[in-house]
Enzyme design. Structure first.
Site, PDB file in Angstrom:
ATOM      1  N   ASP A  35       0.799  -1.084  -0.029  1.00  0.00           N
ATOM      2  CA  ASP A  35       0.003  -0.028   0.095  1.00  0.00           C
ATOM      3  C   ASP A  35       0.747   1.168   0.071  1.00  0.00           C
ATOM      4  O   ASP A  35       2.034   0.939   0.538  1.00  0.00           O
ATOM      5  CB  ASP A  35      -0.896  -0.262   1.305  1.00  0.00           C
ATOM      6  CG  ASP A  35      -2.340   0.707   1.005  1.00  0.00           C
ATOM      7  OD1 ASP A  35      -2.235   1.850   0.099  1.00  0.00           O
ATOM      8  OD2 ASP A  35      -3.212   0.511   1.668  1.00  0.00           O
ATOM      9  N   ASP A  52       4.003   2.893  -4.089  1.00  0.00           N
ATOM     10  CA  ASP A  52       3.103   3.506  -5.005  1.00  0.00           C
ATOM     11  C   ASP A  52       2.676   2.646  -6.255  1.00  0.00           C
ATOM     12  O   ASP A  52       3.711   2.613  -7.262  1.00  0.00           O
ATOM     13  CB  ASP A  52       3.698   4.883  -5.371  1.00  0.00           C
ATOM     14  CG  ASP A  52       2.651   5.776  -6.316  1.00  0.00           C
ATOM     15  OD1 ASP A  52       1.720   5.233  -6.611  1.00  0.00           O
ATOM     16  OD2 ASP A  52       2.993   7.007  -6.610  1.00  0.00           O
ATOM     17  N   ASN A  78      -6.652  -5.120  -5.037  1.00  0.00           N
ATOM     18  CA  ASN A  78      -7.752  -4.221  -4.529  1.00  0.00           C
ATOM     19  C   ASN A  78      -7.184  -2.806  -4.641  1.00  0.00           C
ATOM     20  O   ASN A  78      -8.296  -1.770  -4.567  1.00  0.00           O
ATOM     21  CB  ASN A  78      -7.811  -4.504  -3.041  1.00  0.00           C
ATOM     22  CG  ASN A  78      -8.508  -3.625  -2.197  1.00  0.00           C
ATOM     23  OD1 ASN A  78      -9.922  -3.468  -2.339  1.00  0.00           O
ATOM     24  ND2 ASN A  78      -7.976  -2.932  -1.471  1.00  0.00           N
ATOM     25  N   TYR A 142     -12.557   5.828 -14.486  1.00  0.00           N
ATOM     26  CA  TYR A 142     -12.781   5.028 -13.277  1.00  0.00           C
ATOM     27  C   TYR A 142     -13.425   3.919 -14.109  1.00  0.00           C
ATOM     28  O   TYR A 142     -13.056   2.708 -13.818  1.00  0.00           O
ATOM     29  CB  TYR A 142     -13.426   5.426 -12.102  1.00  0.00           C
ATOM     30  CG  TYR A 142     -13.586   4.747 -10.952  1.00  0.00           C
ATOM     31  CD1 TYR A 142     -12.429   4.239 -10.245  1.00  0.00           C
ATOM     32  CD2 TYR A 142     -14.778   4.106 -10.793  1.00  0.00           C
ATOM     33  CE1 TYR A 142     -12.614   3.303  -9.257  1.00  0.00           C
ATOM     34  CE2 TYR A 142     -15.071   3.280  -9.711  1.00  0.00           C
ATOM     35  CZ  TYR A 142     -14.070   2.964  -8.831  1.00  0.00           C
ATOM     36  OH  TYR A 142     -14.366   1.993  -7.839  1.00  0.00           O
ATOM     37  N   LYS A 146     -12.113  -0.225 -14.416  1.00  0.00           N
ATOM     38  CA  LYS A 146     -12.908  -1.336 -13.606  1.00  0.00           C
ATOM     39  C   LYS A 146     -13.441  -2.237 -14.592  1.00  0.00           C
ATOM     40  O   LYS A 146     -13.505  -3.382 -14.309  1.00  0.00           O
ATOM     41  CB  LYS A 146     -13.883  -0.635 -12.570  1.00  0.00           C
ATOM     42  CG  LYS A 146     -13.277   0.223 -11.368  1.00  0.00           C
ATOM     43  CD  LYS A 146     -12.350  -0.896 -10.595  1.00  0.00           C
ATOM     44  CE  LYS A 146     -11.918  -0.208  -9.466  1.00  0.00           C
ATOM     45  NZ  LYS A 146     -11.223  -1.002  -8.468  1.00  0.00           N
TER      46      LYS A 146
END
Length: 242
Positions: A35, A52, A78, A142, A146
């Protein structure tokens, strides 16, 4: 000496990723968390790495390190970010950012994990997509990425099924994460409208999403692959194909 088996969850410091990690930890798995910001007090059994993941070289470096130290048999891609924008306001920089984070980093980690999965004859890959893949105003870049994660999962499911590896997607709707609630105050009319748009008349929780991911990650569930599970309180009813 064989490498220890582990499950990798990107973006597991908080929110949905943290809930998925908690579920896996409760089952006795070692969980690797990559993360941008690491938890100040990670739970026992979680091994954290800072990177990153929108930066290709950082993603490649951490993926190579993890694959050299662990046999990654479960992977949850995720880590994500929204970058709102319409057809008129979305920028190519935003598109590059979400493509790098949602698609490029996902493929990097999948390719890093595959040798151990193939050697084990077992693997579980889960892509955290979004209900927005079906279309959502002000989310043009986005929703595109996705939807791309779902397409990637379906193709990989076809390629990898013979190795005992399943690849599925979980597509959350409105989930009460800290990030969501920071821009959607509980008493705001817009938040109430979102809640009323769900059949269940409530926001989802990170744990709701984690249980869905847990189904796909379960070693016993090897005959379900290439699928999308919408965790959306029914907001896809009348929208998602049968």
């Amino acid at each position: 000496m064989s490498k220890p088996r582990a499950y990798l969850v990107t973006g597991a410091s908080n929110g949905i990723g943290a809930a998925i990690a908690a579920l896996l930890l409760a089952q006795g798995h070692t969980v690797l968390n990559v993360d941008l910001k690491l938890p100040s007090n990670p739970p026992a059994g979680m091994v954290c790495f800072q990177a990153d993941l929108s930066d290709e070289q950082q993603a490649r470096d951490v993926a190579a390190r993890l694959a050299s130290e662990y046999a990654i048999v479960g992977l949850v891609n995720n880590a994500g970010a929204t970058r709102p924008g319409t057809a008129e306001t979305a920028t190519l920089d935003s598109l590059d950012f979400v493509c790098n984070l949602h698609l490029k980093a996902s493929l990097i980690f999948i390719q890093a994990a595959l040798p151990a999965m193939k050697e084990a004859g077992f693997g579980r890959i889960v892509m955290l997509a979004s209900r927005a893949a079906l279309g959502k105003p002000n989310r043009v870049v986005y929703s595109a990425t996705k939807a791309g994660m779902i397409g990637m999962a379906r193709t990989l499911a076809m390629e990898l099924g013979g190795h005992g590896i399943t690849v599925n997607s979980v597509a959350p709707g409105p989930i009460a994460t800290e990030l969501f609630m920071s821009s959607n105050p509980p008493e705001a009319p817009s938040t109430k409208a979102i809640i009323n748009s769900t059949v269940c008349k409530r926001l989802g929780t990170p744990e709701d999403v984690a249980r869905a991911a847990g189904f796909f990650l379960d070693e016993a569930n090897g005959f379900v692959t290439g699928q999308v599970m919408y965790v959306c309180g029914g907001t896809t009813l009348g929208v998602a194909p049968v």
